[in-house]
Enzyme design. Structure first.
Site, PDB file in Angstrom:
ATOM      1  N   HIS A  93      -0.651  13.401 -28.171  1.00 23.32           N
ATOM      2  CA  HIS A  93      -1.126  12.082 -27.720  1.00 23.32           C
ATOM      3  C   HIS A  93      -1.959  11.413 -28.808  1.00 23.32           C
ATOM      4  CE1 HIS A  93      -0.662  13.121 -23.170  1.00 23.32           C
ATOM      5  NE2 HIS A  93       0.430  12.579 -23.672  1.00 23.32           N
ATOM      6  N   ARG A 146      -1.394  22.938 -13.556  1.00 24.63           N
ATOM      7  CA  ARG A 146      -0.521  21.836 -14.000  1.00 24.63           C
ATOM      8  C   ARG A 146      -0.841  21.418 -15.434  1.00 24.63           C
ATOM      9  NH1 ARG A 146       1.797  16.621 -10.601  1.00 24.63           N
ATOM     10  NH2 ARG A 146       2.961  15.765 -12.346  1.00 24.63           N
ATOM     11  N   GLU A 175      -3.333  18.401 -10.667  1.00 25.53           N
ATOM     12  CA  GLU A 175      -3.787  18.878 -11.974  1.00 25.53           C
ATOM     13  C   GLU A 175      -5.259  19.272 -11.999  1.00 25.53           C
ATOM     14  OE1 GLU A 175      -1.864  16.927 -15.326  1.00 25.53           O
ATOM     15  OE2 GLU A 175      -3.576  17.411 -16.573  1.00 25.53           O
ATOM     16  N   LYS A 231       3.647  11.814 -10.892  1.00 21.44           N
ATOM     17  CA  LYS A 231       2.724  11.032 -11.717  1.00 21.44           C
ATOM     18  C   LYS A 231       3.387   9.699 -12.024  1.00 21.44           C
ATOM     19  CE  LYS A 231      -0.044  14.432 -14.223  1.00 21.44           C
ATOM     20  NZ  LYS A 231      -0.411  14.922 -15.573  1.00 21.44           N
ATOM     21  N   GLU A 268      10.711  18.624 -24.607  1.00 22.71           N
ATOM     22  CA  GLU A 268      10.015  18.981 -23.360  1.00 22.71           C
ATOM     23  C   GLU A 268      10.697  20.187 -22.688  1.00 22.71           C
ATOM     24  OE1 GLU A 268       7.145  17.769 -22.482  1.00 22.71           O
ATOM     25  OE2 GLU A 268       6.993  15.701 -23.189  1.00 22.71           O
ATOM     26  N   HIS A 306       0.169  18.533 -26.080  1.00 24.13           N
ATOM     27  CA  HIS A 306      -0.037  17.121 -25.752  1.00 24.13           C
ATOM     28  C   HIS A 306      -1.382  16.572 -26.216  1.00 24.13           C
ATOM     29  CE1 HIS A 306       3.665  17.610 -23.631  1.00 24.13           C
ATOM     30  NE2 HIS A 306       3.637  16.413 -23.110  1.00 24.13           N
ATOM     31  N   LYS A 366       8.850  23.027 -13.525  1.00 22.18           N
ATOM     32  CA  LYS A 366       7.926  21.933 -13.207  1.00 22.18           C
ATOM     33  C   LYS A 366       7.670  21.883 -11.704  1.00 22.18           C
ATOM     34  CE  LYS A 366       6.163  17.540 -14.216  1.00 22.18           C
ATOM     35  NZ  LYS A 366       6.243  16.260 -14.877  1.00 22.18           N
ATOM     36  N   ASN A 383       0.794  20.495 -20.415  1.00 19.57           N
ATOM     37  CA  ASN A 383       0.335  19.642 -21.522  1.00 19.57           C
ATOM     38  C   ASN A 383       0.271  20.390 -22.851  1.00 19.57           C
ATOM     39  OD1 ASN A 383       0.053  17.623 -19.651  1.00 19.57           O
ATOM     40  ND2 ASN A 383      -2.120  17.988 -19.315  1.00 19.57           N
ATOM     41  N   ARG A 435       0.825  -1.229   0.000  1.00 16.57           N
ATOM     42  CA  ARG A 435       0.000   0.000   0.000  1.00 16.57           C
ATOM     43  C   ARG A 435       0.855   1.274   0.000  1.00 16.57           C
ATOM     44  NH1 ARG A 435      -3.001  -3.280   3.473  1.00 16.57           N
ATOM     45  NH2 ARG A 435      -4.830  -4.103   2.394  1.00 16.57           N
ATOM     46  N   HIS A 437       7.933   9.880 -28.061  1.00 10.78           N
ATOM     47  CA  HIS A 437       7.002  10.798 -27.395  1.00 10.78           C
ATOM     48  C   HIS A 437       7.349  12.265 -27.685  1.00 10.78           C
ATOM     49  CE1 HIS A 437       4.316  12.385 -24.341  1.00 10.78           C
ATOM     50  NE2 HIS A 437       5.335  12.983 -23.750  1.00 10.78           N
TER      51      HIS A 437
HETATM   52  N1  LIG Z   1       5.229  10.719 -15.172  1.00 10.10           N
HETATM   53  C1  LIG Z   1       5.296  11.803 -15.911  1.00 10.10           C
HETATM   54  O1  LIG Z   1       5.034  12.909 -15.449  1.00 10.10           O
HETATM   55  C2  LIG Z   1       5.738  11.681 -17.342  1.00 10.10           C
HETATM   56  C3  LIG Z   1       6.047  12.828 -18.078  1.00 10.10           C
HETATM   57  C4  LIG Z   1       6.543  12.677 -19.379  1.00 10.10           C
HETATM   58  C5  LIG Z   1       6.699  11.410 -19.925  1.00 10.10           C
HETATM   59  N2  LIG Z   1       6.358  10.309 -19.172  1.00 10.10           N
HETATM   60  C6  LIG Z   1       6.510   8.962 -19.719  1.00 10.10           C
HETATM   61  O2  LIG Z   1       7.885   8.745 -19.977  1.00 10.10           O
HETATM   62  C7  LIG Z   1       8.010   7.766 -21.009  1.00 10.10           C
HETATM   63  C8  LIG Z   1       9.039   8.253 -22.002  1.00 10.10           C
HETATM   64  O3  LIG Z   1      10.256   8.421 -21.315  1.00 10.10           O
HETATM   65  P1  LIG Z   1      11.672   8.135 -21.986  1.00 10.10           P
HETATM   66  O4  LIG Z   1      11.727   8.845 -23.277  1.00 10.10           O
HETATM   67  O5  LIG Z   1      12.695   8.397 -20.959  1.00 10.10           O
HETATM   68  O6  LIG Z   1      11.541   6.580 -22.360  1.00 10.10           O
HETATM   69  P2  LIG Z   1      12.333   5.266 -21.917  1.00 10.10           P
HETATM   70  O7  LIG Z   1      12.349   5.110 -20.447  1.00 10.10           O
HETATM   71  O8  LIG Z   1      11.738   4.178 -22.718  1.00 10.10           O
HETATM   72  O9  LIG Z   1      13.834   5.528 -22.392  1.00 10.10           O
HETATM   73  C9  LIG Z   1      14.124   5.585 -23.770  1.00 10.10           C
HETATM   74  C10 LIG Z   1      15.204   4.553 -24.160  1.00 10.10           C
HETATM   75  O10 LIG Z   1      16.474   4.988 -23.684  1.00 10.10           O
HETATM   76  C11 LIG Z   1      17.090   3.954 -22.920  1.00 10.10           C
HETATM   77  N3  LIG Z   1      17.914   4.632 -21.919  1.00 10.10           N
HETATM   78  C12 LIG Z   1      17.499   5.287 -20.828  1.00 10.10           C
HETATM   79  N4  LIG Z   1      18.521   5.927 -20.257  1.00 10.10           N
HETATM   80  C13 LIG Z   1      19.629   5.644 -20.977  1.00 10.10           C
HETATM   81  C14 LIG Z   1      20.977   6.029 -20.871  1.00 10.10           C
HETATM   82  N5  LIG Z   1      21.408   6.885 -19.942  1.00 10.10           N
HETATM   83  N6  LIG Z   1      21.846   5.525 -21.778  1.00 10.10           N
HETATM   84  C15 LIG Z   1      21.402   4.694 -22.769  1.00 10.10           C
HETATM   85  N7  LIG Z   1      20.134   4.336 -22.937  1.00 10.10           N
HETATM   86  C16 LIG Z   1      19.244   4.809 -22.042  1.00 10.10           C
HETATM   87  C17 LIG Z   1      15.952   3.143 -22.386  1.00 10.10           C
HETATM   88  O11 LIG Z   1      16.353   1.840 -22.036  1.00 10.10           O
HETATM   89  C18 LIG Z   1      14.989   3.165 -23.560  1.00 10.10           C
HETATM   90  O12 LIG Z   1      15.373   2.216 -24.511  1.00 10.10           O
HETATM   91  C19 LIG Z   1       6.628   7.592 -21.605  1.00 10.10           C
HETATM   92  O13 LIG Z   1       6.079   6.378 -21.135  1.00 10.10           O
HETATM   93  C20 LIG Z   1       5.835   8.766 -21.039  1.00 10.10           C
HETATM   94  O14 LIG Z   1       4.468   8.478 -20.882  1.00 10.10           O
HETATM   95  C21 LIG Z   1       5.892  10.429 -17.905  1.00 10.10           C
END
Ligand SMILES: NC(=O)c1ccc[n+]([C@@H]2O[C@H](COP(=O)([O-])OP(=O)(O)OC[C@H]3O[C@@H](n4cnc5c(N)ncnc54)[C@H](O)[C@@H]3O)[C@@H](O)[C@H]2O)c1
Length: 361
Positions: A252, A241, A237, A143, A185, A248, A227, A245, A121, A265
């Site tokens: 999306h 917040r 949000e 998030k 971003e 977005h 942020k 977006n 939990r 993304h």
């Molecule tokens: N929670 C939130 O507020 C929020 C905000 C924006 C995006 N997101 C989410 O984040 C995700 C996208 O994030 P992302 O682009 O980091 O994706 P990801 O975590 O898939 O990373 C992208 C790729 O890079 C690789 N990688 C990561 N760090 C590395 C490093 N230092 N060296 C080599 N390779 C590395 C990963 O293994 C992966 O293959 C989406 O699912 C999106 O929905 C969440």
């Protein structure tokens, strides 16, 4: 090292940014008050590069350390992975006194954060973001969650981390396309809240893309500050917040019609911000100079600004579906000027269609 604080009263937490940020890990673990074992969650790309260093720092506090790595990729962001993480940690005897660490990009952060929100939990967790998206965006704000076949990020929880440790050196191993996509971003933070940040991104594309860490410090710090301020004002949000977006709603939908496969993304969000710019212009909020300036900046980072094959009607349908899934009104964030956005829920479908047509080039 620079520290930005997310001001959330008793749940306030630090974001440490700098080459020695990881050295703060033992102190953060101690400060959490958790005396049990530490569970590290990472993925198959990041684990081999950085897990040993993080394991050693955590073990130095005298705690048992268990690492769970899952296959890298957005398609792994699902409930099955959460169940496996919890399984590994239950078998290893982790309990309510444990603490999780998310070591990776946005996928790891979202999955590990949701596992931390659910395990017993809820146990505390620390974010160690390793992609630019995670460092300027997803690791801050609490998030967490996973995707469902019927919708992205539809299962999740707000669960703030106890701290975020950002070491820019980790970006050195990030594939070039991931770096470029993530920077959209940071550019977005400039557009929504800080013209000076946008101007910096405009002027320093070459240095930033060459991997010059000194050039990256300012946009990462400033993004975290922006942020952190928004999250402190509106954690769940209900208001401000949503400004984060910008682009977005369009982005999306573009991700949905391409089954999350054609664009990363940040690339879809670049297209989405171009559409949002056209919408802002059509509403008389900004002039054509704003749209051109945005576009030139995205182009400088090699981000997509037009997509000739964009299926307009399908994309509109995806937006409506998303709206229904969230039982809300379709909200658009539009630009009022460089550095300021406003929220609008009164946008006619013809205006949205025209904005999508505009990014077909
Ligand atoms: N929670 C939130 O507020 C929020 C905000 C924006 C995006 N997101 C989410 O984040 C995700 C996208 O994030 P992302 O682009 O980091 O994706 P990801 O975590 O898939 O990373 C992208 C790729 O890079 C690789 N990688 C990561 N760090 C590395 C490093 N230092 N060296 C080599 N390779 C590395 C990963 O293994 C992966 O293959 C989406 O699912 C999106 O929905 C969440």
């Amino acid at each position: 090292m620079k520290t930005v604080t997310v001001q959330l009263g008793e749940r306030a937490y630090p974001i440490h940014i700098g080459e020695d940020a990881l050295q703060q890990l033992p102190g953060l673990i101690e400060a959490s008050g958790q005396r049990g074992a530490v569970g590290i969650v990472t993925d198959s790309n990041v684990g081999p590069l950085y897990a040993a260093q993080v394991e050693a720092l955590a073990a130095g506090t005298g705690r048992r350390v268990i690492t769970h790595a899952f296959q890298a990729g957005e398609d792994q962001k699902r409930l099955a992975r959460v169940e496996e993480i919890c399984g590994t940690f239950l078998e290893a005897g982790l309990d309510r006194a444990s603490l999780f660490i998310a070591l990776g990009g946005g996928v790891v952060g979202d999955v590990a954060g949701y596992a931390a929100a659910s395990f017993m939990r809820g146990v505390p967790f620390i974010q160690i973001p390793t992609t630019i998206i995670a460092q300027v965006d997803s690791s801050v704000g609490g998030k967490t969650g996973v995707n469902h076949p019927l919708g992205k990020n539809t299962i999740g929880a707000f669960h703030q981390p106890n701290g975020v440790l950002i070491d820019l050196r980790m970006l050195g191993s990030l594939p070039d396309r991931e770096l470029r996509a993530g920077l959209s971003e940071a550019i977005k933070h400039g557009i929504i809240a800080d013209e000076a940040l946008f101007a910096y991104m405009e002027s320093n594309a070459a240095a930033i893309l060459s991997g010059d860490r000194a050039a990256l410090v300012y946009p990462v710090e400033r993004s975290c500050e922006i942020k952190a301020a928004v999250v402190a004002e509106d954690e769940h949000e209900h208001g401000a917040r949503a400004n984060l977006n910008y682009g977005h709603t369009f982005g999306h939908a573009i991700e949905a019609v391409t089954a999350y496969k054609k664009f990363l993304h940040g690339e879809a969000i670049s297209l989405g911000m171009c559409a949002a710019g056209h919408l802002s212009e059509a509403l008389g909020m900004v002039g054509p100079d704003f749209v051109a300036r945005q576009r030139a900046c995205f182009e400088a980072y090699g981000l997509p600004v037009v997509w000739p094959e964009l299926p307009v009607e399908e994309t509109l349908a995806a937006m409506t579906k998303d709206k229904k899934a969230r039982a809300g009104t379709l909200k658009f964030i539009v630009a009022a000027r460089m550095g300021e956005v406003v929220q609008r829920t009164d946008i006619a479908p013809e205006s949205v269609r025209a904005a999508l047509e505009a990014i077909r080039g």
